[in-house]
Design a protein around this motif. Sequence first.
Motif, PDB file in Angstrom:
ATOM      1  N   THR A   1       0.824  -1.208   0.000  1.00  0.00           N
ATOM      2  CA  THR A   1       0.000   0.000   0.000  1.00  0.00           C
ATOM      3  C   THR A   1       0.859   1.259   0.000  1.00  0.00           C
ATOM      4  N   LYS A   2       2.167   1.087  -0.268  1.00  0.00           N
ATOM      5  CA  LYS A   2       3.080   2.228  -0.239  1.00  0.00           C
ATOM      6  C   LYS A   2       3.016   3.058  -1.522  1.00  0.00           C
ATOM      7  N   GLY A   3       2.443   2.496  -2.567  1.00  0.00           N
ATOM      8  CA  GLY A   3       2.436   3.211  -3.841  1.00  0.00           C
ATOM      9  C   GLY A   3       3.780   3.196  -4.541  1.00  0.00           C
ATOM     10  N   HIS A   4       4.648   2.262  -4.146  1.00  0.00           N
ATOM     11  CA  HIS A   4       5.981   2.183  -4.741  1.00  0.00           C
ATOM     12  C   HIS A   4       5.954   1.430  -6.064  1.00  0.00           C
ATOM     13  N   ASP A   5       6.835   1.866  -6.961  1.00  0.00           N
ATOM     14  CA  ASP A   5       6.981   1.157  -8.231  1.00  0.00           C
ATOM     15  C   ASP A   5       7.858  -0.086  -8.088  1.00  0.00           C
ATOM     16  N   ARG A   6       8.824  -0.043  -7.187  1.00  0.00           N
ATOM     17  CA  ARG A   6       9.839  -1.097  -7.124  1.00  0.00           C
ATOM     18  C   ARG A   6       9.464  -2.163  -6.110  1.00  0.00           C
ATOM     19  N   MET A   7       9.516  -3.408  -6.569  1.00  0.00           N
ATOM     20  CA  MET A   7       9.225  -4.529  -5.675  1.00  0.00           C
ATOM     21  C   MET A   7      10.271  -5.620  -5.877  1.00  0.00           C
ATOM     22  N   TYR A   8      10.508  -6.383  -4.819  1.00  0.00           N
ATOM     23  CA  TYR A   8      11.602  -7.358  -4.787  1.00  0.00           C
ATOM     24  C   TYR A   8      11.138  -8.638  -4.087  1.00  0.00           C
ATOM     25  N   TRP A   9      11.726  -9.746  -4.503  1.00  0.00           N
ATOM     26  CA  TRP A   9      11.584 -10.993  -3.755  1.00  0.00           C
ATOM     27  C   TRP A   9      12.968 -11.460  -3.335  1.00  0.00           C
ATOM     28  N   TYR A  10      13.091 -11.774  -2.028  1.00  0.00           N
ATOM     29  CA  TYR A  10      14.330 -12.270  -1.470  1.00  0.00           C
ATOM     30  C   TYR A  10      14.089 -13.624  -0.813  1.00  0.00           C
ATOM     31  N   ARG A  11      15.169 -14.360  -0.737  1.00  0.00           N
ATOM     32  CA  ARG A  11      15.158 -15.619  -0.018  1.00  0.00           C
ATOM     33  C   ARG A  11      16.208 -15.525   1.083  1.00  0.00           C
ATOM     34  N   GLN A  12      15.862 -16.023   2.276  1.00  0.00           N
ATOM     35  CA  GLN A  12      16.808 -16.026   3.378  1.00  0.00           C
ATOM     36  C   GLN A  12      17.056 -17.445   3.847  1.00  0.00           C
ATOM     37  N   ASP A  13      18.319 -17.874   3.775  1.00  0.00           N
ATOM     38  CA  ASP A  13      18.767 -19.132   4.342  1.00  0.00           C
ATOM     39  C   ASP A  13      19.683 -18.816   5.513  1.00  0.00           C
ATOM     40  N   PRO A  14      19.700 -19.664   6.518  1.00  0.00           N
ATOM     41  CA  PRO A  14      20.579 -19.415   7.673  1.00  0.00           C
ATOM     42  C   PRO A  14      22.030 -19.256   7.236  1.00  0.00           C
ATOM     43  N   GLY A  15      22.672 -18.199   7.723  1.00  0.00           N
ATOM     44  CA  GLY A  15      24.074 -17.972   7.427  1.00  0.00           C
ATOM     45  C   GLY A  15      24.360 -17.357   6.084  1.00  0.00           C
ATOM     46  N   LEU A  16      23.322 -17.134   5.274  1.00  0.00           N
ATOM     47  CA  LEU A  16      23.554 -16.573   3.938  1.00  0.00           C
ATOM     48  C   LEU A  16      22.927 -15.216   3.752  1.00  0.00           C
ATOM     49  N   GLY A  17      22.316 -14.648   4.766  1.00  0.00           N
ATOM     50  CA  GLY A  17      21.682 -13.356   4.590  1.00  0.00           C
ATOM     51  C   GLY A  17      20.526 -13.456   3.607  1.00  0.00           C
ATOM     52  N   LEU A  18      20.236 -12.368   2.940  1.00  0.00           N
ATOM     53  CA  LEU A  18      19.142 -12.323   1.971  1.00  0.00           C
ATOM     54  C   LEU A  18      19.708 -12.332   0.562  1.00  0.00           C
ATOM     55  N   GLN A  19      19.154 -13.180  -0.271  1.00  0.00           N
ATOM     56  CA  GLN A  19      19.576 -13.251  -1.664  1.00  0.00           C
ATOM     57  C   GLN A  19      18.419 -12.849  -2.553  1.00  0.00           C
ATOM     58  N   LEU A  20      18.730 -12.036  -3.551  1.00  0.00           N
ATOM     59  CA  LEU A  20      17.702 -11.494  -4.421  1.00  0.00           C
ATOM     60  C   LEU A  20      17.291 -12.523  -5.473  1.00  0.00           C
ATOM     61  N   ILE A  21      15.984 -12.774  -5.566  1.00  0.00           N
ATOM     62  CA  ILE A  21      15.470 -13.750  -6.528  1.00  0.00           C
ATOM     63  C   ILE A  21      15.045 -13.026  -7.813  1.00  0.00           C
ATOM     64  N   TYR A  22      14.135 -12.083  -7.689  1.00  0.00           N
ATOM     65  CA  TYR A  22      13.647 -11.270  -8.807  1.00  0.00           C
ATOM     66  C   TYR A  22      13.337  -9.878  -8.290  1.00  0.00           C
ATOM     67  N   TYR A  23      13.363  -8.918  -9.216  1.00  0.00           N
ATOM     68  CA  TYR A  23      12.922  -7.582  -8.866  1.00  0.00           C
ATOM     69  C   TYR A  23      12.224  -6.944 -10.056  1.00  0.00           C
ATOM     70  N   SER A  24      11.393  -5.964  -9.726  1.00  0.00           N
ATOM     71  CA  SER A  24      10.561  -5.312 -10.751  1.00  0.00           C
ATOM     72  C   SER A  24      10.533  -3.823 -10.467  1.00  0.00           C
ATOM     73  N   PHE A  25      10.848  -3.022 -11.448  1.00  0.00           N
ATOM     74  CA  PHE A  25      10.864  -1.576 -11.247  1.00  0.00           C
ATOM     75  C   PHE A  25       9.579  -0.917 -11.720  1.00  0.00           C
ATOM     76  N   ASP A  26       8.785  -1.627 -12.502  1.00  0.00           N
ATOM     77  CA  ASP A  26       7.405  -1.243 -12.739  1.00  0.00           C
ATOM     78  C   ASP A  26       6.701  -2.449 -13.345  1.00  0.00           C
ATOM     79  N   VAL A  27       5.447  -2.282 -13.682  1.00  0.00           N
ATOM     80  CA  VAL A  27       4.633  -3.426 -14.096  1.00  0.00           C
ATOM     81  C   VAL A  27       5.224  -4.134 -15.316  1.00  0.00           C
ATOM     82  N   LYS A  28       5.880  -3.383 -16.183  1.00  0.00           N
ATOM     83  CA  LYS A  28       6.409  -3.983 -17.417  1.00  0.00           C
ATOM     84  C   LYS A  28       7.893  -4.316 -17.332  1.00  0.00           C
ATOM     85  N   ASP A  29       8.486  -4.138 -16.177  1.00  0.00           N
ATOM     86  CA  ASP A  29       9.931  -4.317 -16.032  1.00  0.00           C
ATOM     87  C   ASP A  29      10.216  -5.336 -14.947  1.00  0.00           C
TER      88      ASP A  29
END
Lengths: 115, 112
Positions: free
Chosen positions: B26-54
């Motif tokens: 509900t932030k109205g942000h264009d940029r969205m991200y999916w991360y995965r977290q495994d123990p000891g590995l921090g957060l790893q970026l899976i996919y990201y989107s800077f707008d609906v078509k990107d």
Amino acid sequence: AQKITQTQPGMFVQEKEAVTLDCTYDTSDPSYGLFWYKQPSSGEMIFLIYQGSYDQQNATEGRYSLNFQKARKSANLVISASQLGDSAMYFCAMREVNTGNQFYFGTGTSLTVIP
Amino acid sequence: DADVTQTPRNRITKTGKRIMLECSQTKGHDRMYWYRQDPGLGLQLIYYSFDVKDINKGEISDGYSVSRQAQAKFSLSLESAIPNQTALYFCATSDNLGVEAFFGQGTRLTVV
């Protein structure tokens, strides 16, 4: 190469004492942002503090301050007057403008505050 | 209500099943991200989107796909789940300045 390095897997601090959590970063981008997040055992990621690469002053937010040493590429988090509720994982992160503003995270430091 | 909402919060699924994790903001942000977290590995970026078509692949996109249905919605799919995809998954959003990433509460996924 690691973008963000946190060399302290675990730290202990006495309640009411200050503690410094280390973070170094690697970038050739002149424009970047540095962040610290707290992750309690419940799992959510809580934003703590932000430092922009062009900011002249070190960022502060209440008991949190970021010791930004640009030449050394370090962004250590200082927590003053530790509280029991500060026990959590802490992640340092960086956003680079030239790689599309992706966020890179370190592996985290587990902080335990001892009564 | 949370600014970034992930559903489900917890899920156990069997190997080979297709599963979708949903994220709305509900932030109205264009940029969205999916991360995965495994123990000891921090957060790893899976996919990201800077707008609906990107939509862009992150560090560990193999085995995952995403859909940006609207500015506010970004879903992550595991087409055929495998046990090493057991992890904590986070959705995040940021504004175009990227000053801060706002995270959802996380989805704990177990593949058996």
